[in-house]
Enzyme design. Structure first.
Site, PDB file in Angstrom:
ATOM      1  CE1 TYR A  59     -20.852  -1.298   4.343  1.00  0.00           C
ATOM      2  CE2 TYR A  59     -22.042   0.773   4.484  1.00  0.00           C
ATOM      3  CZ  TYR A  59     -21.711  -0.459   5.019  1.00  0.00           C
ATOM      4  OH  TYR A  59     -22.252  -0.852   6.207  1.00  0.00           O
ATOM      5  CG  ASP A 104     -13.726  -3.653   5.179  1.00  0.00           C
ATOM      6  OD1 ASP A 104     -14.654  -3.681   6.003  1.00  0.00           O
ATOM      7  OD2 ASP A 104     -13.320  -2.599   4.658  1.00  0.00           O
ATOM      8  CE  LYS A 139     -11.393  -0.036   5.858  1.00  0.00           C
ATOM      9  NZ  LYS A 139     -12.863   0.147   5.836  1.00  0.00           N
TER      10      LYS A 139
END
Length: 520
Positions: free
Chosen positions: A260, A295, A367
């Protein structure tokens, strides 16, 4: 719900390729340490506070060691040796260095210095283990909600206002409170100190803020008879330090992703990979669930076309987590409900993707993230989109469910927005609690074929990455359509090659036998 017919041999091939990719990265990176790893080590040994200019003392110590050409040996033994030589506590050593009254040198008795550093590390490991036992005891005493756990964000900038909102959310039904960090904190190469009240778009992650929120959630949890989990973010340039502070203050979850920061914050790739090994090791030892950030890929890439990149990244993140000692139930692998709502059968594809992830990672603490990219400001349509997201989550038995907000794309949620989001999710979860056990997929139907297609594309992609290496794949923009290079980004100057006699006491204590296991 019956399972999709997936090729287990194909899943195994994908997982094997991901394992080799992760080991390639580890083999390249374990010869290096970073300034953040060394600062985290000193924090775990007891260094805290700031100097007169509000510079954290761990930063002052590590900068001093860099200036003296000593950091490649590891900070732990050098500082422990100075404690013995000068009859000081570790905090006194840090303050003396900051005041310019002490110049650190290699210890006269290296073996004794290492022994002292190891004893200090053992003391901290015992402290963290007690916190883990406290968490287990609290869950045993007050109980916890069934999954999917409702994950809710607070982000006022003021820790005391965050506490008020967090406690209200817990009483309304939230199971997890995530305190969003102040905008840009991931790019700070230091951790702010003390309780803070002036964050921007979020609240600074500090050890004191962790402590205050943890105490508040413990109190409200006892009141309502349900353990409330606390989440914060340890991605960024201070990933290992924030992981250490989370372990010391009994956080339950931390956003901790291997890619990320590279992709979305342009933090140097080498720095991030080195830091994430250490930070995840600390998370694993503390019993903290990590949340990964796949995500986010779907906010810049198309959720239908790029679905296989999410699964590929999850498989790589799983293997990075194993290397750092995390168990499957500590792996909050991330994915999201982000397909364009105008796409025909979009709900089927969302269901296919979520069920695919659930079956590939049957033991993981998944998640699941709500729709954000295609939220338009139409709050009524947004509420429906969130309800459909809630349906997929309960049908596919997700674990961590980040609540969707109907006011997404308008403003930071108000308390009443959060209340409606909780009510939406609780209604769907309750009325559909056992629906998954009553329905089945059509063999060879559209949902099953879509899942098989994504799995096949994932396996092919991982085989390619195994050949080229992960850094090359990231440089090509494989994930999130964003390209980063091995030597680009922020923080490369904090990467330090280890000397042959490098020493850090924590890996041996938190990951005993790790070298033998990784070699095998």
């Amino acid at each position: 719900m019956s399972h999709l017919a997936l090729d287990q041999a194909q899943i195994d091939r994908a997982r094997t390729a991901a394992r080799r990719i992760a080991h390639q990265v580890y083999d390249d990176m374990h010869h290096f340490t970073t300034t953040a790893v060394e600062r985290a080590t000193l924090r775990l040994m007891g260094v805290d506070d700031v100097d007169d200019n509000q510079v954290p003392l761990p930063n002052r110590l590590v900068s001093h060691l860099q200036d003296q050409g000593l950091l490649q040996h590891g900070a732990a033994a050098i500082v422990a040796g100075a404690m013995s030589t000068h009859g000081m506590s570790i905090q006194q050593v840090a303050q003396a260095v900051a005041d310019g009254q002490l110049i650190l040198q290699r210890p006269r008795d290296d073996a004794a210095a290492r022994q002292k550093a190891s004893a200090m590390a053992e003391h901290m490991c015992a402290h963290i283990a007690r916190h883990r036992a406290t968490r287990d005891a609290a869950i045993g005493e007050t109980g916890e909600a069934p999954t999917p756990w409702l994950y809710l964000i607070v982000a006022t900038g003021n820790i005391y206002e965050d506490i008020t909102q967090a406690c209200a959310a817990a009483e309304q039904g939230a199971d997890i409170i995530a305190v969003i960090r102040s905008t840009g904190q991931s790019l700070l190469d230091y951790v702010p100190y003390g309780a803070t009240t002036e964050g921007f778009g979020g609240t600074y992650a500090t050890q004191e803020n962790f402590k205050l929120m943890r105490a508040a959630l413990d109190e409200v949890g006892r009141k309502i008879g349900r353990y409330i989990r606390l989440t914060n973010y340890c991605s960024g340039l201070c990933m290992p330090e924030i992981a250490a502070m989370g372990a010391m203050e009994r956080l339950d979850m931390m956003l901790n992703d291997s890619m990320y920061g590279i992709i979305f914050r342009d933090i140097n790739m080498q720095r991030t990979f080195i830091d994430q090994f250490f930070s995840r090791m600390v998370n694993g030892y503390a019993g903290i669930i990590i949340n990964t950030g796949e995500d986010n890929y779907l906010t810049t890439a198309d959720a239908y076309e790029a679905a296989h990149t999410v699964l590929a990244s999850q498989l790589i993140n799983e293997q990075f987590a194993y290397l750092s000692g995390l168990k499957p139930d500590q792996m909050g692998l991330g994915h999201a409900f982000e397909i364009n709502p105008g796409l025909d059968n979009g709900f089927l594809w969302e269901l296919a993707h979520a069920q695919l992830v659930r079956q590939v990672f049957p033991e993981a603490c998944l998640k699941y993230m709500p729709p954000t990219k295609h939220m338009t400001g139409n709050i009524f349509k947004g509420h429906v989109q969130d309800a459909l997201f809630n349906v997929v989550s309960v049908l596919t038995q997700q674990n961590i469910h980040l609540l969707g907000m109907m006011t997404e794309a308008i403003h930071t949620p108000f308390i009443q927005d959060r209340f409606l989001a909780i009510q939406n999710a609780k209604y769907v979860f309750g009325t559909m609690r056992d629906l998954h056990a009553e329905i089945s997929f059509t063999p060879g139907g559209q949902i099953e074929r879509r899942a098989q297609q994504v799995l096949a594309e994932t396996t092919e992609l991982l085989a390619q990455i195994e050949q080229t290496g992960l850094p090359t794949a990231i440089a090509k923009g494989t994930f999130a359509d964003i390209s980063r290079t091995l030597t680009g980004g922020k923080g490369l100057d904090g990467v330090v090659a280890k000397s042959n006699d490098y020493f850090n006491p924590f890996p041996e204590l938190m990951l005993p036998g790790m070298n033998e296991e990784r070699a095998s």
